[in-house]
Design a protein around this motif. Structure first.
Motif, short mmCIF file in Angstrom:
data_model
loop_
_atom_site.label_atom_id
_atom_site.label_comp_id
_atom_site.label_asym_id
_atom_site.label_seq_id
_atom_site.Cartn_x
_atom_site.Cartn_y
_atom_site.Cartn_z
N UNK A 175 0.84 -1.20 0.00
CA UNK A 175 0.00 0.00 0.00
C UNK A 175 0.87 1.24 0.00
N UNK A 176 0.36 2.29 -0.63
CA UNK A 176 1.07 3.56 -0.68
C UNK A 176 0.04 4.67 -0.55
N UNK A 177 0.52 5.87 -0.25
CA UNK A 177 -0.38 6.99 -0.03
C UNK A 177 -0.85 7.55 -1.36
N UNK A 178 -2.15 7.77 -1.44
CA UNK A 178 -2.74 8.32 -2.66
C UNK A 178 -2.23 9.73 -2.90
N UNK A 179 -1.83 10.00 -4.15
CA UNK A 179 -1.35 11.33 -4.52
C UNK A 179 0.10 11.58 -4.19
N UNK A 180 0.76 10.60 -3.52
CA UNK A 180 2.16 10.78 -3.16
C UNK A 180 3.04 10.69 -4.40
N UNK A 181 4.04 11.57 -4.48
CA UNK A 181 4.98 11.53 -5.60
C UNK A 181 5.88 10.29 -5.50
N UNK A 182 6.13 9.86 -4.29
CA UNK A 182 6.95 8.67 -4.06
C UNK A 182 6.05 7.45 -4.03
N UNK A 183 6.20 6.58 -5.02
CA UNK A 183 5.35 5.39 -5.11
C UNK A 183 5.91 4.20 -4.33
N UNK A 184 6.95 4.43 -3.51
CA UNK A 184 7.48 3.35 -2.68
C UNK A 184 6.42 2.93 -1.66
N UNK A 185 6.07 1.63 -1.59
CA UNK A 185 5.02 1.19 -0.66
C UNK A 185 5.40 1.45 0.79
N UNK A 186 4.41 1.89 1.58
CA UNK A 186 4.62 2.04 3.03
C UNK A 186 4.65 0.66 3.68
#
Length: 280
Positions: A10-21
């Motif tokens: 999962x990753x944060x919506x709209x984040x420039x960094x697509x690295x999964x949290x």
């Protein structure tokens, strides 16, 4: 029945960094287990919750009893209390209406509330200290009061799985004790499932029988309450430190052997050279 999470990232919506949290998390929560997610701030506990509730983009598979988690939510099998308010305070609802939603979940929105419904709703509101506000519009409540109202809503319903993110916020000691008692007696033995995130260590020891440590985007399971988890983690860290010390000692020995030059190296078996390269 069980909750199955398979290779979820999962990753944060709209984040420039697509690295999964959280990255490729896989686990199974069986019926009858009361589990807590633990870990340092920012480890991904709330992110996992949001992925389960499809509040942020994610990949992978999430099912409950073999059906998509989304379908289980639609059928009213999943109860959820987020960190933020679950119900918009601008909606023209009374406190009683909000809590009654938990009762309606499996019975249809338009069923006329019975006396039993109203009694259970009043009892839940009384336990969280809001009985005198039962006829008050939700918009007139403070943030903390709306939080307690949402807990009363959740505990007035019937759910297969409950997810709670920091449920003890805005609760006094007596309300926390009441909430713990409610959760430990909510389902018959072997039924229901709970996933909770909280910093209240007493609450974790009182309610939960499994700890899942979220770190580095992954999960490590531990059996028992919070105190048992701490003991197991200390022992795990001790064993890891001992293993690393042995590895370092072996590495120093092999480096010393390699440093003696090509003639010494050719006199030893090839597998020892390869083993030293792996240590390096």
């Amino acid at each position: 029945m069980s909750l199955n999470v398979s290779e979820v990232s999962a990753w944060y919506e709209g984040s420039q960094d697509k690295t999964p949290v959280i990255h490729d998390i896989t686990f199974t929560l069986k019926s009858g287990r009361l589990c807590a997610l633990v870990g340092v701030n920012g480890a991904g506990k709330s992110t996992l919750f949001k992925a389960l509730m499809e509040l942020i983009p994610f990949s992978g598979s999430i099912t409950w009893n073999g059906q998509p988690f989304r379908e289980a939510r639609r059928r009213g099998l999943i109860g959820y209390v987020p960190q933020t308010e679950a119900i918009d305070a601008s909606f023209p609802l009374l406190v009683e209406d909000v809590v009654m939603q938990g009762r309606y979940c499996h019975q249809g929105w338009f069923r006329v509330p019975s006396q039993e419904d109203r009694t259970l709703v009043a009892q839940a509101l009384g336990r969280v200290g809001l009985l005198e506000l039962i006829d008050r519009p939700l918009s007139q409540l403070s943030g903390g009061q709306r939080r307690r109202c949402d807990l009363a809503r959740l505990l007035s319903g019937t759910w297969d799985v409950i997810l709670m993110d920091e449920p003890t916020n805005h609760l006094d000691m007596h309300a926390i004790q009441w909430l713990a008692a409610q959760l430990t007696n909510l389902w018959p033995k072997g039924q229901g499932a709970l996933i909770v995130v909280t910093h209240d260590r007493w609450f974790l020891d009182e309610v939960c029988d499994h700890m899942w440590e979220v770190h580095g985007g992954t999960i490590d399971p531990f059996e028992g309450g919070y105190s048992a988890y701490i003991q197991q983690r200390v022992e795990r860290d001790r064993q890891a430190a001992a293993t690393e010390e042995r590895r370092q000692n072996t590495l120093r020995k092999e480096l010393n052997w390699l440093a003696h030059g090509a003639k010494a190296r050719t006199s030893k078996p090839r597998f020892r050279v390869e083993a030293a390269q792996k240590l390096l």
